[in-house]
Design an enzyme around this catalytic site. Structure first.
Site, mmCIF file in Angstrom:
data_model
loop_
_atom_site.group_PDB
_atom_site.id
_atom_site.type_symbol
_atom_site.label_atom_id
_atom_site.label_comp_id
_atom_site.label_asym_id
_atom_site.label_seq_id
_atom_site.Cartn_x
_atom_site.Cartn_y
_atom_site.Cartn_z
ATOM 1 N N ASP A 32 0.937 -1.302 -0.012
ATOM 2 C CA ASP A 32 0.042 0.043 -0.062
ATOM 3 C C ASP A 32 0.851 1.416 -0.037
ATOM 4 O OD1 ASP A 32 0.951 -0.427 2.562
ATOM 5 O OD2 ASP A 32 -0.850 -0.601 3.338
ATOM 6 N N ASN A 73 -7.416 -2.050 14.302
ATOM 7 C CA ASN A 73 -8.785 -2.348 13.973
ATOM 8 C C ASN A 73 -8.826 -3.556 12.962
ATOM 9 O OD1 ASN A 73 -7.932 -1.674 11.621
ATOM 10 N ND2 ASN A 73 -9.259 0.126 11.223
ATOM 11 N N HIS A 94 -7.063 -4.159 10.263
ATOM 12 C CA HIS A 94 -6.955 -4.211 8.698
ATOM 13 C C HIS A 94 -5.585 -4.566 8.389
ATOM 14 C CE1 HIS A 94 -4.582 0.068 9.454
ATOM 15 N NE2 HIS A 94 -3.705 -0.793 9.129
ATOM 16 N N GLU A 146 -9.842 -1.700 5.224
ATOM 17 C CA GLU A 146 -10.405 -1.373 6.666
ATOM 18 C C GLU A 146 -11.593 -2.073 6.901
ATOM 19 O OE1 GLU A 146 -8.588 0.406 8.241
ATOM 20 O OE2 GLU A 146 -8.103 2.398 7.560
HETATM 21 C C1 GLP Z 1 -0.095 0.680 8.459
HETATM 22 C C2 GLP Z 1 -0.016 -0.292 7.288
HETATM 23 C C3 GLP Z 1 -0.216 -1.623 7.681
HETATM 24 C C4 GLP Z 1 0.389 -1.813 9.091
HETATM 25 C C5 GLP Z 1 -0.060 -1.242 10.062
HETATM 26 C C6 GLP Z 1 0.579 -1.484 11.176
HETATM 27 O O1 GLP Z 1 -1.664 1.015 8.706
HETATM 28 N N1 GLP Z 1 -0.841 0.012 6.136
HETATM 29 O O2 GLP Z 1 0.126 -2.574 6.664
HETATM 30 O O3 GLP Z 1 0.007 -3.394 9.181
HETATM 31 O O4 GLP Z 1 0.277 0.298 9.671
HETATM 32 O O5 GLP Z 1 1.473 -0.742 11.879
HETATM 33 P P1 GLP Z 1 2.525 -1.163 13.108
HETATM 34 O O6 GLP Z 1 3.120 -2.057 12.434
HETATM 35 O O7 GLP Z 1 3.152 0.313 13.092
HETATM 36 O O8 GLP Z 1 1.504 -1.392 14.204
#
Ligand code: GLP
Length: 250
Positions: free
Chosen positions: A67, A135, A137, A142
């Site tokens: 993404d 959440n 995702h 989402e």
């Molecule tokens: C972002 C990314 C996700 C990732 C998430 C978790 O939202 N789009 O791919 O899994 O962050 O982030 P963190 O590893 O900082 O908790």
């Protein structure tokens, strides 16, 4: 779903590193799906070190990122393009032509999503690395996203914007939209490895492992994939019913 529980962030990163580096050693032409967020940084550090020690090469590896934010420049320090180059690509021997990160020019974003999806359909991702949002995702799919969804432009959830505000100078600067592989693209990968650490992820991880499969918690669809490994630290795994932890090895 295989669940591996490790004592802390370092040992989670080491476990994930060993799985990926062995995969690359055995499959030098591997196609990897890559994730951003704070969780995979320790894994990327270890991959760089292994490359520097001449243990692995990325010369023939291809990558597809999950993404990218829409509405910030690719050179913005919080763009995923910047993140991936800073934390991995600038430090290894990957061929830049083999690196794929969704572009994010807002004027052409629908065409970009379509083209990225076409590329993904022609390729087959061997090993997809995932983090998870609080959440549920995966990528930026989402809650409420259809399980049949392919690459698309998403309006970010309020929870996601709150979670990711820590990376921006002010909450108002968090982008409202992103381009993301859809759940279908993720489910098409041959193997999936999800890493999660910390108490903040414990409730969502319990739901992913034990809960019913529902679009309200996108990552629950992983229960239907034939080859998923969760690598968790003890905090992220702390709410999982012990009956699900047969594979636990600290
Ligand atoms: C972002 C990314 C996700 C990732 C998430 C978790 O939202 N789009 O791919 O899994 O962050 O982030 P963190 O590893 O900082 O908790």
């Amino acid at each position: 779903m295989k669940i591996i529980v490790k004592a802390n962030y370092e040992s989670v990163s080491k476990e994930a590193f060993e799985i990926i580096s062995n995969y690359i050693k055995n499959n030098p032409h591997a196609c990897l799906g890559l994730a951003t967020g704070s969780t995979p940084i320790g894994l990327y550090k270890r991959l760089i070190k292994a490359y520097e020690r001449h243990e692995i090469s990325f010369k023939y590896v291809t990558t597809y990122n999950l993404d990218e934010y829409v509405g910030i420049d690719r050179n913005h320090p919080q763009s995923y393009y910047y993140f991936m180059h800073n934390h991995l690509f600038n430090h290894i021997d990957i061929n830049p032509e083999n690196v794929h990160i969704p572009e994010n020019d807002i004027k052409h974003i629908d065409d970009i999503a379509k083209a990225y999806n076409e590329q993904l359909k022609k390729t087959s991702i061997d090993l997809q690395i995932l983090g998870i949002g609080s959440n549920g995702h995966i990528g930026f799919n989402e809650p409420g996203t259809s399980f049949d969804q392919e690459t698309f432009i998403v309006t970010l959830d309020e929870q996601t914007k709150r979670d990711n505000a820590r990376f921006f100078k002010s909450p108002a600067l968090v982008p409202t939209h992103a381009i993301t592989m859809g759940i279908k693209n993720i489910m098409d990968s041959k193997k999936i490895m999800l890493i999660a650490v910390g108490k903040r992820k414990a409730a969502i991880i319990k739901a992913v492992v034990e809960g019913k499969v529902t679009t309200e918690i996108p990552a629950t669809i992983l229960q239907k994939h034939p080859d998923v490994t969760l690598i968790l630290d003890t905090s992220a795994a702390s709410l999982i019913n012990k009956a699900y932890l047969k594979n636990e090895n600290k």
